[in-house]
Motif scaffolding. Structure first.
Motif, PDB file in Angstrom:
ATOM      1  N   ILE A 158      34.181  49.186  54.265  1.00  0.00           N
ATOM      2  CA  ILE A 158      35.457  49.756  53.819  1.00  0.00           C
ATOM      3  C   ILE A 158      35.235  50.797  52.726  1.00  0.00           C
ATOM      4  O   ILE A 158      36.160  51.150  51.980  1.00  0.00           O
ATOM      5  N   GLY A 159      33.991  51.272  52.628  1.00  0.00           N
ATOM      6  CA  GLY A 159      33.704  52.393  51.740  1.00  0.00           C
ATOM      7  C   GLY A 159      33.404  52.033  50.294  1.00  0.00           C
ATOM      8  O   GLY A 159      33.392  52.930  49.434  1.00  0.00           O
ATOM      9  N   ASN A 191      42.466  49.875  58.811  1.00  0.00           N
ATOM     10  CA  ASN A 191      42.501  51.343  58.786  1.00  0.00           C
ATOM     11  C   ASN A 191      41.427  51.940  57.887  1.00  0.00           C
ATOM     12  O   ASN A 191      41.130  53.139  57.983  1.00  0.00           O
ATOM     13  N   GLU A 192      40.858  51.133  57.010  1.00  0.00           N
ATOM     14  CA  GLU A 192      39.838  51.630  56.092  1.00  0.00           C
ATOM     15  C   GLU A 192      38.415  51.347  56.575  1.00  0.00           C
ATOM     16  O   GLU A 192      37.446  51.783  55.957  1.00  0.00           O
ATOM     17  N   ARG A 210      35.086  51.726  58.468  1.00  0.00           N
ATOM     18  CA  ARG A 210      34.261  52.715  59.135  1.00  0.00           C
ATOM     19  C   ARG A 210      33.045  51.985  59.699  1.00  0.00           C
ATOM     20  O   ARG A 210      32.202  51.515  58.929  1.00  0.00           O
ATOM     21  N   LEU A 230      42.852  45.359  56.245  1.00  0.00           N
ATOM     22  CA  LEU A 230      42.271  46.645  55.818  1.00  0.00           C
ATOM     23  C   LEU A 230      41.684  47.425  56.983  1.00  0.00           C
ATOM     24  O   LEU A 230      40.839  48.305  56.787  1.00  0.00           O
ATOM     25  N   LYS A 280      38.584  45.446  47.110  1.00  0.00           N
ATOM     26  CA  LYS A 280      39.806  45.238  47.883  1.00  0.00           C
ATOM     27  C   LYS A 280      39.798  43.945  48.688  1.00  0.00           C
ATOM     28  O   LYS A 280      40.849  43.368  48.966  1.00  0.00           O
TER      29      LYS A 280
END
Length: 344
Positions: free
Chosen positions: A335-336, A219-220, A222, A217, A128
């Motif tokens: 971002i996972g 909100n994504e 962590r 990004l 992303k």
């Protein structure tokens, strides 16, 4: 012929001589000695600096007056035949960067991602973070900045090849080039202007690009909640104004940058180039001091910006219990996404 923009009078009126006083590899006692050595170099005379320089780039950053001491030192070394490495090694490196017509182009748009000529970067740019620019990219010797040859005191090859690199970008009609390596960004924002070369696009450091993408990004994200040391590459000395983005990025993804001795302006090189230019003794000494510093200050990860630095130090930091990771992979983790290179 391209001529270096250097003003001897700026050295004569320098208030501190920091370009050499701050050098971590040459013992210069004070401002007067530093200015005296730089004036000698400017006048084409011999200087111990020409023989002792390890090509760490740092004096370019230490000179706050933009007078390009490192470029001058390199140019004089070439003129006087003071090589930093055996001719065979220098020739090998020059041959590696020779344009061969085997470059790769993605779907070129007005904004393009420049991978220079570092194959490792082909695996890093995914996910992303790069959706905003890919598949617009360039890769290969035709787009390789050639700044690495400063290490070998060969400015002639840079003056020969860099204008063609700039012309290759111009032919693509790109307006913005996001540079995945400091040397490329430094070539376009520091070295080319210093030599009087026109840059036909706006260079963007990938730190700035990453920071912008992470904000999009947000909100994504962590937070990773880890402690890290940063291995600052020599080439980042040419773009010190972008350095704040590193801390901005790490703050955003929840990474604590440990407060250690060898960081920011006081950073040590990865040492890899020293094995070719100054011998394995210096390389070992610098790498040991650097990694000891990471361990002593509690770093869990070593964050890399340059793939060459990562290749030089990864195995060594692992042996000391520190996990190596490229900044891009660290951001992907936040971002996972899985990193391109496994981080255990």
């Amino acid at each position: 012929m391209y001529t270096l923009n250097f003003n001897e009078n700026i050295c004569r009126t320098c208030p501190n001589g920091n370009c050499l006083v701050k050098c971590q590899y040459i013992a210069i006692e004070n401002k007067d000695e530093a200015i005296s050595e730089m004036i000698a170099i400017a006048e084409g005379k011999d200087s111990r600096v020409l023989h002792e320089c390890v090509t760490c780039y740092a004096c370019e950053e230490y000179c706050r007056r933009g007078n390009h001491p490192f470029y001058l030192i390199t140019q004089r070394r070439e003129e006087k035949g003071i090589l930093t490495a055996p001719r065979a090694i220098t020739r090998q490196w020059i041959n590696i960067g020779e344009p061969r017509g085997k470059y790769k182009l993605g779907k070129i748009k007005e904004r393009v991602l420049s991978l220079g000529f570092m194959p490792e970067l082909l695996h890093l740019v995914q996910g992303k973070l790069f959706e905003d620019v890919l598949p617009s990219y360039v890769f290969g010797q035709e787009f390789f900045c050639n700044v690495v040859y400063i290490h070998f005191a060969d400015t002639s090859i840079i003056k020969e090849r860099l204008p063609q690199v700039l012309e290759n970008f111009r032919k693509l009609a790109v307006k913005e080039v996001i540079c995945l390596h400091d040397e490329c960004y430094g070539a376009f924002t520091s070295l080319a202007p210093a030599l009087g070369m026109e840059v036909p696009f706006t260079p963007v450091h990938y730190f700035e690009y990453l920071y912008g993408r992470l904000q999009v990004l947000a909100n994504e994200i962590r937070p990773l909640h880890i402690k890290a040391a940063y291995q600052r590459p020599c080439s980042s000395r040419l773009s010190s104004h972008t350095h704040h983005f590193l801390r901005d990025i790490l703050d955003l993804i929840g990474v604590e940058l440990v407060d250690r001795t060898y960081q920011d302006e006081n950073a040590l090189c990865c040492g890899d180039i020293f094995g070719m230019t100054d011998g394995y003794g210096l390389r070992h000494e610098i790498q040991t001091r650097n990694i000891d510093d990471m361990v002593e200050h509690g770093a869990e990860y070593c964050v890399f910006n340059c793939s060459n630095c990562q290749n030089a130090l990864s195995a060594k930091v692992v042996k000391r219990g520190i996990k190596p990771v490229h900044l891009i992979d660290l951001c992907r983790m936040a971002i996972g996404e899985k990193p391109s290179i496994g981080v255990s």
